[in-house]
Design a protein around this motif. Structure first.
Motif, short mmCIF file in Angstrom:
data_model
loop_
_atom_site.label_atom_id
_atom_site.label_comp_id
_atom_site.label_asym_id
_atom_site.label_seq_id
_atom_site.Cartn_x
_atom_site.Cartn_y
_atom_site.Cartn_z
N TRP A 247 0.70 -1.24 0.04
CA TRP A 247 0.13 0.16 -0.03
C TRP A 247 0.78 1.25 0.00
O TRP A 247 0.37 2.25 -0.72
N THR B 15 -4.01 7.14 -4.45
CA THR B 15 -4.36 6.81 -2.93
C THR B 15 -5.28 5.64 -3.03
O THR B 15 -6.00 5.23 -4.01
N ILE B 16 -5.46 4.96 -1.96
CA ILE B 16 -6.30 3.93 -1.25
C ILE B 16 -6.69 4.12 -0.08
O ILE B 16 -5.66 4.26 0.77
N ASN B 17 -7.83 4.11 0.30
CA ASN B 17 -8.31 4.48 1.60
C ASN B 17 -7.58 3.18 2.78
O ASN B 17 -7.88 2.11 2.35
N ASN C 193 -8.62 2.68 5.73
CA ASN C 193 -9.45 1.89 6.61
C ASN C 193 -9.85 0.68 5.63
O ASN C 193 -10.23 -0.47 6.09
N GLN C 194 -10.24 0.99 4.32
CA GLN C 194 -10.55 -0.14 3.41
C GLN C 194 -9.42 -1.12 3.34
O GLN C 194 -9.79 -2.42 3.10
N GLY D 168 -15.71 0.81 -2.75
CA GLY D 168 -15.83 1.13 -1.25
C GLY D 168 -16.82 0.64 -0.26
O GLY D 168 -17.20 0.92 0.73
#
Length: 257
Positions: A137, A146-148, A150-151, A223
């Motif tokens: 990540w 970007t990648i969340n 929390n996900q 999401g």
């Protein structure tokens, strides 16, 4: 008390075998390999030369989710293979060496014996998975987008559930034979058969644990968690419990006979 003693013994043995060092490192290498190679391949090819004059290297760059799924794909292939290797002698090795008889000559419950070994291996696998996915990540965030986070954490949870099934299958096969090599072969045969059947009948087996990686990709892109993803995780947990119960029953029958 009995369970914790066996659990601590397994943790200590994994530490003495340096598994707590090399297994996470190898998992991290598996996870970051594809994103880094994909990003830098055009630059490497350009720097290496050998291309015809006027040739243009135009390799489309994946988006952040696609790059992240490369890491999940490698873990689902090479990570599973490594997991089988590190678990293949968990019980079979002790049966072959005679340690198993020494342990069960004391009033040790079969449930404690099998579950302690399972959770000690799962702790190692979970830490390795978490570190490798977070490392992937980090590079995906720098190179692709970007990648969340929390996900990402939720994705780690679901892939860990899938690996719990893998570990339970290998532990179950451990109780069938004293040969670690044969344990690995049979375990991989079961896993490969399971994946092939899912690929062929995926429209029917929509809750197959082999689809968890696909559902993770959908989740990272949209999401939102689908019902199929939750049911797939539940199926994996149920199958994990069944495999561990089979291991306990097999060990108990070996002693009775």
């Amino acid at each position: 008390m009995q369970w914790s003693v066996i659990f601590k013994k397994e943790l200590l043995e994994n530490w003495r075998n340096l598994k707590w060092i090399w297994v996470p490192i190898v998992f991290i290498l598996f996870a970051i390999m594809d994103p880094l190679t994909t990003y830098y391949l055009p630059k490497i090819m350009d720097a290496a030369g050998g291309m015809p004059d006027g040739a243009i290297i135009d390799i489309p760059m994946p988006n952040s989710v696609e790059a992240m799924m490369m890491s999940f794909g490698e873990l689902g292939l090479l990570g599973v293979l490594l997991t089988v290797v590190i678990v293949m002698s968990t019980i079979s090795g002790e049966i072959k060496s005679g340690v198993y008889e020494m342990i069960l000559s004391k009033p040790v419950k079969f449930t404690n014996y099998v579950s302690a070994k399972f959770f000690s291996m799962m702790l190692l696998v979970f830490v390795s998975l978490a570190l490798s996915i977070i490392a992937a990540w980090y590079y995906v965030m720098i190179l692709f987008g970007t990648i969340n986070f929390n996900q990402l954490l939720m994705s780690i949870l679901f892939i860990t559930i899938y690996f719990a099934l893998i570990v339970s299958i290998v532990i179950m096969v451990n109780t069938w034979t004293q040969s670690p090599g044969l344990v690995a072969f049979i375990s991989l045969a079961i896993i490969i058969t399971f994946n092939v059947l899912t690929n062929i009948y995926g429209h029917i087996f929509t809750w197959s644990p082999a689809l968890i990686s696909d559902y993770i990709g959908q989740y990272l892109a949209s999401g939102s968690l689908t019902n199929d993803m939750w049911y797939t995780a539940l199926t994996a947990l149920i199958l994990t419990i069944i495999c561990l119960q089979f291991a306990i029953v097999t060990l108990r029958s070996k002693v009775l006979h």
